[in-house]
Design a protein around this motif. Structure first.
Motif, PDB file in Angstrom:
ATOM      1  N   LEU A   1       5.640  -7.779   2.622  1.00 18.29           N
ATOM      2  CA  LEU A   1       4.289  -7.420   3.034  1.00 18.29           C
ATOM      3  C   LEU A   1       3.512  -6.882   1.844  1.00 18.29           C
ATOM      4  O   LEU A   1       3.731  -5.773   1.393  1.00 18.29           O
ATOM      5  CB  LEU A   1       4.342  -6.368   4.145  1.00 18.29           C
ATOM      6  N   GLY A   2       2.589  -7.695   1.306  1.00 17.75           N
ATOM      7  CA  GLY A   2       1.707  -7.252   0.240  1.00 17.75           C
ATOM      8  C   GLY A   2       0.401  -6.728   0.807  1.00 17.75           C
ATOM      9  O   GLY A   2       0.191  -6.692   2.023  1.00 17.75           O
ATOM     10  N   VAL A   3      -0.503  -6.344  -0.084  1.00 16.95           N
ATOM     11  CA  VAL A   3      -1.779  -5.797   0.364  1.00 16.95           C
ATOM     12  C   VAL A   3      -2.549  -6.824   1.177  1.00 16.95           C
ATOM     13  O   VAL A   3      -3.125  -6.507   2.228  1.00 16.95           O
ATOM     14  CB  VAL A   3      -2.616  -5.332  -0.845  1.00 16.95           C
TER      15      VAL A   3
ATOM     16  N   TYR B   1       4.160   2.908  10.176  1.00 21.67           N
ATOM     17  CA  TYR B   1       3.010   2.571   9.335  1.00 21.67           C
ATOM     18  C   TYR B   1       2.833   1.068   9.178  1.00 21.67           C
ATOM     19  O   TYR B   1       1.707   0.561   9.194  1.00 21.67           O
ATOM     20  CB  TYR B   1       3.183   3.216   7.957  1.00 21.67           C
ATOM     21  N   GLU B   2       3.928   0.356   9.010  1.00 27.42           N
ATOM     22  CA  GLU B   2       3.830  -1.070   8.725  1.00 27.42           C
ATOM     23  C   GLU B   2       3.307  -1.830   9.938  1.00 27.42           C
ATOM     24  O   GLU B   2       3.535  -1.467  11.079  1.00 27.42           O
ATOM     25  CB  GLU B   2       5.201  -1.638   8.312  1.00 27.42           C
ATOM     26  N   ALA B   3       2.568  -2.901   9.674  1.00 27.17           N
ATOM     27  CA  ALA B   3       1.914  -3.659  10.733  1.00 27.17           C
ATOM     28  C   ALA B   3       2.936  -4.373  11.612  1.00 27.17           C
ATOM     29  O   ALA B   3       4.061  -4.663  11.200  1.00 27.17           O
ATOM     30  CB  ALA B   3       0.951  -4.671  10.120  1.00 27.17           C
TER      31      ALA B   3
ATOM     32  N   THR C   1       0.798  -1.228   0.000  1.00 24.36           N
ATOM     33  CA  THR C   1       0.000   0.000   0.000  1.00 24.36           C
ATOM     34  C   THR C   1       0.831   1.278   0.000  1.00 24.36           C
ATOM     35  O   THR C   1       0.295   2.347  -0.276  1.00 24.36           O
ATOM     36  CB  THR C   1      -0.937   0.021   1.214  1.00 24.36           C
ATOM     37  N   LEU C   2       2.099   1.200   0.303  1.00 26.58           N
ATOM     38  CA  LEU C   2       2.931   2.412   0.246  1.00 26.58           C
ATOM     39  C   LEU C   2       3.096   2.923  -1.182  1.00 26.58           C
ATOM     40  O   LEU C   2       3.591   4.021  -1.391  1.00 26.58           O
ATOM     41  CB  LEU C   2       4.304   2.154   0.872  1.00 26.58           C
ATOM     42  N   ARG C   3       2.662   2.141  -2.150  1.00 26.01           N
ATOM     43  CA  ARG C   3       2.690   2.615  -3.544  1.00 26.01           C
ATOM     44  C   ARG C   3       1.491   3.503  -3.868  1.00 26.01           C
ATOM     45  O   ARG C   3       1.472   4.158  -4.913  1.00 26.01           O
ATOM     46  CB  ARG C   3       2.702   1.418  -4.498  1.00 26.01           C
TER      47      ARG C   3
END
Length: 310
Positions: free
Chosen positions: A93-95, A63-65, A14-16
């Motif tokens: 980590l993908g969506v 931000y990352e989980a 999602t950072l994209r």
């Protein structure tokens, strides 16, 4: 820490997304396509690599989980970059993984014993709505209105609840809008309310009935001049030729409203959804959700209610 780009960060998740970048970093990141090539594998993971600063790298860390670690690796291009990998699997980590890592039902959930439910669902609904408002839930009276489109497919959008009583749930639409045309063609709908802090959801289904023109006009006159001007435009969901043309049309409509305070659009329609089925859903952290459904064949028949399986 410096705010000058000194790192490379690879993302396939999602950072994209530009909106995520603006919310997290306050700017759109400078990125280009690249790929992560895991050891002992020919399956490259496509994504983007971004140039970021110390400050932005720290923001990405928050931000990352949880459950993911930031490691440095060499991408297919030869660039050394940071990437977030699952601590257990070692995969990026993908969506999908990011979504599965988001916590649900995080807060202390409300209690609900279906055995204590009142005979009338409106009373239970108003009790839940008052509790959500008292708890500070933003826009607690917002709801998703679901209709059936001209093509037979479902359609949905968020509206504000106008009123609720034993006749039904009220909302207003422009007759020329997509939802207005859909309701005129297929006069039935569903409403969904969701209050996350309490873990509560209410679903309402039934036929819809338009109010007499006088009541619809009164509802419109209770709105702000700007809202009434937007209704007067009558072009909801039409393509915009230019923002300048849109703004000029709005200013013209607003001037008419200010010159004629009693002016209303005959297209404005107040609807009442007369429910035949209402479901109250209370979340449980162990997924043994409490569900109570009220049903009746018509508005002149007393409600029956049944507890449902989760």
């Amino acid at each position: 820490m410096t705010d000058r780009p000194v790192h490379h960060l690879f993302s396939c998740g999602t950072l994209r997304i530009p909106a995520v970048q603006l919310a997290r970093f306050g700017r759109l990141l400078d990125g280009r396509p690249d790929a992560l090539v895991p050891p002992d594998s020919d399956d490259a993971v496509e994504g983007q690599v971004f140039a970021i600063s110390d400050v932005e790298l720290a923001a990405a860390d928050t931000y990352e989980a949880d459950g993911h670690a930031r490691v440095e690796t060499t991408l297919r291009s030869g660039i050394r970059a940071w990437v977030y990998l699952d601590r257990t699997s070692g995969k990026p980590l993908g969506v999908r993984e990011w979504l599965r890592g988001l916590e649900v039902f995080a807060g202390p959930l409300s209690d609900f014993d279906p055995a204590d439910a009142p005979a009338e669902p409106v009373d239970l609904f108003l009790g839940w709505l008052h509790e959500a408002v008292a708890a500070g839930v933003p826009d607690a009276h917002a709801m998703t209105l679901s209709t059936v489109g001209e093509d037979g497919h479902p359609d949905a959008r968020v509206l504000i609840l106008k009123n609720v009583d034993h006749d039904g749930w009220q909302f207003a639409v422009h007759a020329g809008s997509p939802k207005g045309r859909q309701l005129a063609d297929r006069p039935s709908a569903a409403l969904t309310f969701y209050w996350p802090p309490q873990g509560r959801q209410v679903r309402v289904r039934g036929g819809v009935e338009p109010a007499p023109p006088g009541r619809s006009a009164a509802d419109l006159l209770a709105r702000s001049p700007a809202a009434r001007a937007e209704v007067l435009l009558g072009r909801q969901s039409d393509p915009v030729d230019s923002r300048a043309a849109r703004d000029d049309a709005f200013r013209t409509a607003l001037a008419r409203i200010e010159a004629e305070p009693g002016l209303v659009s005959p297209q404005w329609t107040l609807y009442t959804l007369v429910p035949g089925q209402i479901e109250f859903w209370q979340a449980d952290k162990d997924r043994l959700h409490n569900r109570l459904r009220y049903t009746r064949p018509d508005r002149h028949t007393a409600w029956e209610h049944h507890v449902l399986w989760p």
